[in-house]
Design a protein around this motif. Structure first.
Motif, short mmCIF file in Angstrom:
data_model
loop_
_atom_site.label_atom_id
_atom_site.label_comp_id
_atom_site.label_asym_id
_atom_site.label_seq_id
_atom_site.Cartn_x
_atom_site.Cartn_y
_atom_site.Cartn_z
N GLY A 76 0.82 -1.20 0.00
CA GLY A 76 0.00 0.00 0.00
C GLY A 76 0.85 1.25 0.00
O GLY A 76 2.04 1.21 -0.32
N ARG A 131 -1.42 5.98 8.85
CA ARG A 131 -2.54 5.40 8.09
C ARG A 131 -1.94 4.88 6.80
O ARG A 131 -1.30 5.63 6.07
CB ARG A 131 -3.58 6.47 7.76
CG ARG A 131 -4.44 6.90 8.91
CD ARG A 131 -5.36 8.06 8.53
NE ARG A 131 -5.79 8.06 7.14
CZ ARG A 131 -7.04 7.94 6.73
NH1 ARG A 131 -8.01 7.82 7.59
NH2 ARG A 131 -7.34 7.97 5.44
N VAL A 161 -8.05 1.19 4.74
CA VAL A 161 -7.00 1.93 5.43
C VAL A 161 -6.75 1.27 6.78
O VAL A 161 -7.69 0.96 7.51
CB VAL A 161 -7.39 3.40 5.62
CG1 VAL A 161 -6.37 4.13 6.46
CG2 VAL A 161 -7.58 4.08 4.28
N ARG A 205 -2.98 3.07 3.27
CA ARG A 205 -4.05 2.67 2.36
C ARG A 205 -3.56 1.48 1.57
O ARG A 205 -2.65 1.59 0.77
CB ARG A 205 -4.45 3.81 1.43
CG ARG A 205 -5.64 3.44 0.54
CD ARG A 205 -6.21 4.63 -0.18
NE ARG A 205 -6.61 5.70 0.71
CZ ARG A 205 -7.78 5.75 1.37
NH1 ARG A 205 -8.64 4.77 1.26
NH2 ARG A 205 -8.06 6.79 2.14
N ASP A 235 -0.73 7.08 3.81
CA ASP A 235 -1.78 8.08 3.62
C ASP A 235 -1.50 9.31 4.49
O ASP A 235 -1.70 10.44 4.07
CB ASP A 235 -3.11 7.43 4.01
CG ASP A 235 -4.32 8.21 3.58
OD1 ASP A 235 -4.36 8.62 2.42
OD2 ASP A 235 -5.22 8.39 4.42
#
Length: 120
Positions: free
Chosen positions: A50, A74, A82, A76, A53
């Motif tokens: 990922g 965080r 998330v 994603r 974020d």
């Protein structure tokens, strides 16, 4: 409700909850689909990749069990959900940086998902 998720962590697998009615993928596990409100939910395994974020570096720990500094972020996942997690290893984090799944062992054999830099 979360037992299958925790059991999968023992095997190093990150599961995401998915709605069998509408196909929506979500994390954290819950009783209803956040996409359609359905209750017919299953599991799928995440590829464990990922992008960052958002993140913050904690310089003053609330307890001795969490030595500072550490990074709360965080992430994603490529599948969409998330995760609130920790970033480990690198010190030059940035938003949109690519990351991949790693694990932090717990005393009882379960693991917590954490993320490390995933260079191109």
């Amino acid at each position: 409700m979360t037992a299958p998720w925790w059991e999968a962590t023992r095997e190093g697998r990150l599961l995401l909850q998915c709605c069998l009615a509408c196909g929506h993928t979500q994390h954290y596990p819950r009783a209803l689909c956040t996409g359609c409100g359905g209750t017919d939910l299953g599991w799928r395994e995440s590829a464990g990749r990922g992008s960052v974020d958002s993140y913050t570096v904690v310089h003053r720990s609330p307890s001795p069990e969490h030595p500072a500094p550490y990074v709360v972020a965080r992430v994603r996942l490529d599948e969409g959900p998330v995760l609130l997690t920790n970033l480990i290893g690198a010190t030059d984090w940035r938003c949109d940086q690519r990351v991949r799944l790693a694990w932090r062992e717990l005393d009882d054999g379960r693991r917590l998902p954490v993320f490390v830099s995933d260079p191109p």
